[in-house]
Design a protein around this motif. Structure first.
Motif, PDB file in Angstrom:
ATOM      1  N   VAL A 125       7.538 -95.942  15.581  1.00 12.20           N
ATOM      2  CA  VAL A 125       7.306 -95.900  14.455  1.00 12.20           C
ATOM      3  C   VAL A 125       5.568 -95.440  14.200  1.00 12.20           C
ATOM      4  O   VAL A 125       5.309 -94.239  13.109  1.00 12.20           O
ATOM      5  CB  VAL A 125       7.209 -97.151  13.780  1.00 12.20           C
ATOM      6  N   GLY A 128       3.605 -98.292  -0.362  1.00 16.62           N
ATOM      7  CA  GLY A 128       4.029 -98.409   0.909  1.00 16.62           C
ATOM      8  C   GLY A 128       3.318 -99.153   1.538  1.00 16.62           C
ATOM      9  O   GLY A 128       3.522 -99.810   2.718  1.00 16.62           O
ATOM     10  N   PHE A 177       5.028 -91.525  12.724  1.00 19.68           N
ATOM     11  CA  PHE A 177       4.015 -91.784  11.137  1.00 19.68           C
ATOM     12  C   PHE A 177       2.757 -90.477  11.440  1.00 19.68           C
ATOM     13  O   PHE A 177       2.587 -89.769  11.149  1.00 19.68           O
ATOM     14  CB  PHE A 177       3.455 -93.379  10.907  1.00 19.68           C
ATOM     15  N   LEU A 208       5.195 -92.349   3.670  1.00 20.63           N
ATOM     16  CA  LEU A 208       4.584 -90.295   3.686  1.00 20.63           C
ATOM     17  C   LEU A 208       5.532 -89.522   2.928  1.00 20.63           C
ATOM     18  O   LEU A 208       4.777 -89.133   2.538  1.00 20.63           O
ATOM     19  CB  LEU A 208       5.703 -90.624   5.204  1.00 20.63           C
ATOM     20  N   SER A 209       6.263 -90.465   2.106  1.00 18.00           N
ATOM     21  CA  SER A 209       7.485 -89.750   0.990  1.00 18.00           C
ATOM     22  C   SER A 209       6.710 -89.600   0.332  1.00 18.00           C
ATOM     23  O   SER A 209       6.237 -88.785  -1.066  1.00 18.00           O
ATOM     24  CB  SER A 209       8.149 -90.804   1.045  1.00 18.00           C
ATOM     25  N   ALA A 240       3.955 -86.810  11.925  1.00 13.68           N
ATOM     26  CA  ALA A 240       4.705 -86.789  10.234  1.00 13.68           C
ATOM     27  C   ALA A 240       3.010 -86.461   9.300  1.00 13.68           C
ATOM     28  O   ALA A 240       3.264 -85.071   9.317  1.00 13.68           O
ATOM     29  CB  ALA A 240       4.929 -88.013   9.543  1.00 13.68           C
ATOM     30  N   TYR A 241       1.600 -87.774  10.224  1.00 13.61           N
ATOM     31  CA  TYR A 241       0.876 -87.136   9.024  1.00 13.61           C
ATOM     32  C   TYR A 241      -0.041 -86.320   9.254  1.00 13.61           C
ATOM     33  O   TYR A 241      -0.688 -85.371   9.388  1.00 13.61           O
ATOM     34  CB  TYR A 241      -0.407 -89.028   9.938  1.00 13.61           C
ATOM     35  N   ALA A 278       6.466 -97.749   5.869  1.00 14.77           N
ATOM     36  CA  ALA A 278       6.041 -96.348   6.333  1.00 14.77           C
ATOM     37  C   ALA A 278       6.603 -95.164   5.309  1.00 14.77           C
ATOM     38  O   ALA A 278       6.160 -94.341   5.104  1.00 14.77           O
ATOM     39  CB  ALA A 278       6.013 -95.972   8.236  1.00 14.77           C
ATOM     40  N   ALA A 279       7.893 -94.968   5.710  1.00 14.39           N
ATOM     41  CA  ALA A 279       8.297 -94.286   4.728  1.00 14.39           C
ATOM     42  C   ALA A 279       8.310 -93.909   3.535  1.00 14.39           C
ATOM     43  O   ALA A 279       8.428 -92.417   3.029  1.00 14.39           O
ATOM     44  CB  ALA A 279      10.779 -94.823   4.951  1.00 14.39           C
ATOM     45  N   SER A 280       7.811 -94.595   2.959  1.00 11.57           N
ATOM     46  CA  SER A 280       7.715 -94.541   1.672  1.00 11.57           C
ATOM     47  C   SER A 280       6.034 -94.110   1.323  1.00 11.57           C
ATOM     48  O   SER A 280       5.524 -93.281   0.930  1.00 11.57           O
ATOM     49  CB  SER A 280       7.091 -95.857   0.612  1.00 11.57           C
ATOM     50  N   VAL A 283       9.484-100.195   8.481  1.00 16.04           N
ATOM     51  CA  VAL A 283      10.197 -98.789   8.549  1.00 16.04           C
ATOM     52  C   VAL A 283       9.691 -98.118   7.046  1.00 16.04           C
ATOM     53  O   VAL A 283       9.310 -97.317   7.150  1.00 16.04           O
ATOM     54  CB  VAL A 283      10.641 -99.339   9.542  1.00 16.04           C
ATOM     55  N   VAL A 284      10.877 -99.493   6.624  1.00 16.50           N
ATOM     56  CA  VAL A 284      10.536 -98.861   5.012  1.00 16.50           C
ATOM     57  C   VAL A 284       9.108 -98.690   4.014  1.00 16.50           C
ATOM     58  O   VAL A 284       9.117 -97.500   3.414  1.00 16.50           O
ATOM     59  CB  VAL A 284      11.453-100.208   4.145  1.00 16.50           C
TER      60      VAL A 284
END
Length: 493
Positions: free
Chosen positions: A446, A292, A450, A267-268, A453-454, A263-265, A260-261
């Motif tokens: 997740v 990430g 992801f 995308l960020s 968002a992608y 994937a968040a990075s 999760v962390v």
């Protein structure tokens, strides 16, 4: 901009062979000698296998010799490049001494088996990199940037100290290999604290969100130092998780949290990159996203894939940073992108799916119902992104673009798969190289978030929100004290 001409306003470039002080010359030769020795160690390791060690202190295995080759190669390139880049600087010798010291420290880190030695070298690595960020002592902004980096690196080292102490108390082992051997006994509150601190230390060192500001504030570093930072230093998070993989893989919930962390990075980083006004800041945000992906691969249980990713990303990012000065000249205002037509969209989608299938066939990943499916999904998305970028460029005829996408992407996937398999073979003596986890509903959630968002990012949905744009600009601001705002502040003399 690409068509402009400029008159030469400075003298000829210095003859580095004749004018360099002794220190840069000697250290450049020495680091290339270390590279040659590392190649010899790698060949010997492949030929004869086994682990060379000083019991209780160091252990030289496949990961060690691989990272020796990678680190010394990048360092050699930086040393050679800097012979001209740093020529005439008052900080030339200090810069070379620090870069070489950093190189030797990292070589020691990847060989360290003793927990205390590992922790000390981790701390030294961070402090040396902070010194490179602030190498120009006359710039108050450089000193501020070094202070920001040092604060983060000290926090990472403190967290690693907590993790190593907790593992020592839980297992009674004083070595990395000893902790790995006793991993089956780990569990309970002590393991939770140690494993959590371990992951946080890796996140800070690899500049994952929300710990990315030290990286965005490091632009005062000389460009070759930035290349070494982005090609080598940030990879330390992946190496840390690979070294302590038996600790991280004890519990599937922690593994999912790492996914999760990561994937968040990932995308960020992509979002933050879209609002950057300069080349080096774009590359920094790209690094946040790529790290990430690396951490996400470790969370899926594919530590060999994480190591492969950091090696290939290192080569790419070193090239990008050392060539960043020419990016402006090569970017013509007339070059634009367009949304893909129906044919272009079909070519992009088919190439992405073909890339995923090809990777699965060549590596065997994604052929069973485990986290390998998500690894293949990320390969598909990466291929889609590259294909979409090529198809969207109008500077090439449509037929050329559509033909180039599969012609380039599929051989690239093949090369990636071959390198991945080679890395796996080299890392076969590590306690854990691949530990795929069973898929759960949370994994599916997740992956779905992801993917959504992608798709939104690739279709430009985020560009329609002014509020999001402002939030991204604010989130990607370096520390205000590190920003050079006046031309005269660039004069180091």
């Amino acid at each position: 901009m690409s068509g402009r001409t400029s008159q030469t306003t400075v003298g000829a470039l210095p003859d580095t062979a004749a004018e360099s002080p002794l220190v840069p010359v000697a250290l450049t030769w020495l680091v290339w000698s270390l590279f040659a020795a590392s190649i010899a160690a790698l060949v010997t390791r492949v030929q004869f296998g086994g682990t060379w060690s000083i019991p209780g202190l160091v252990a030289i295995d496949g990961l060690t010799v691989l990272m020796w080759v990678v680190v010394t190669f990048f360092s050699g390139i930086v040393h050679s490049y800097s012979r001209r880049y740093m020529a005439g600087s008052a900080h030339e010798s200090g810069f070379f001494l620090t870069v070489f010291g950093f190189t030797v420290t990292v070589m020691g880190l990847v060989a360290a088996d003793n927990l205390a030695l590992f922790g000390c070298l981790w701390l030294a690595m961070g402090l040396l990199m902070a010194n490179l960020v602030g190498i120009v002592g006359e710039w108050k902004q450089a000193q501020a940037a070094a202070a920001v980096a040092r604060k983060y690196f000290l926090a990472s080292s403190a967290l690693l100290g907590v993790a190593l102490t907790g593992l020592w108390l839980a297992t009674g082992a004083t070595t990395v290999s000893g902790v790995a051997a006793a991993a089956e006994t780990l569990g309970g509150p002590m393991w939770v604290v140690a494993a959590g601190a371990l992951v946080l230390a890796a996140m800070i060192q690899s500049a994952l969100v929300p710990f990315h500001r030290w990286l965005l504030s490091s632009m005062t570093a000389p460009t070759p130092a930035s290349a070494l930072m982005h090609a080598g230093f940030v990879n330390a998070g992946g190496i840390l998780l690979a070294r302590f993989a038996p600790v991280v893989t004890v519990d599937a919930t922690l593994m999912l949290a790492v996914v999760v962390v990561g994937a968040a990075s990932a995308l960020s980083g992509k979002l933050l990159k879209s609002v950057q006004p300069d080349v080096k800041s774009e590359l920094a945000c790209s690094t946040v996203g790529q790290m990430g992906f690396m951490i996400m691969q470790a969370g899926l249980g594919f530590f060999g894939a994480a190591i492969t990713h950091l090696v290939l990303h290192g080569f790419y990012k070193a090239y990008q940073f050392l060539g960043s000065g020419g990016q402006v000249e090569r970017t013509a205002p007339g070059e634009t992108s367009e949304h893909a037509s129906g044919v272009g969209l079909a070519v992009t989608l088919l190439t992405g799916l073909a890339g995923g299938v090809l990777f699965a066939v060549l590596t065997g990943k994604g052929t069973t119902l485990d986290s390998g499916l998500l690894l293949v999904l990320f390969v598909v998305l990466t291929t889609l992104q590259a294909a979409h970028s090529v198809v969207g460029h109008t500077s090439l005829p449509a037929a050329v673009r559509y033909g180039a996408v599969p012609a380039v992407a599929l051989p690239a996937i093949t090369v990636y798969a071959v390198v991945y398999e080679a890395v796996l073979a080299l890392l076969r003596d590590l306690p854990v190289v691949s530990a795929p986890t069973e898929l759960s509903a949370l994994h599916a959630l997740v992956a779905a978030v992801f993917l959504a968002a992608y798709v939104a990012l690739e279709t430009g949905v985020h560009e329609r929100s002014q509020r999001l744009y402002v939030a991204l600009v604010n989130a990607s601001q370096p520390a205000s004290s590190t920003v050079l705002t006046a031309t005269e502040e660039y004069n180091e003399y």
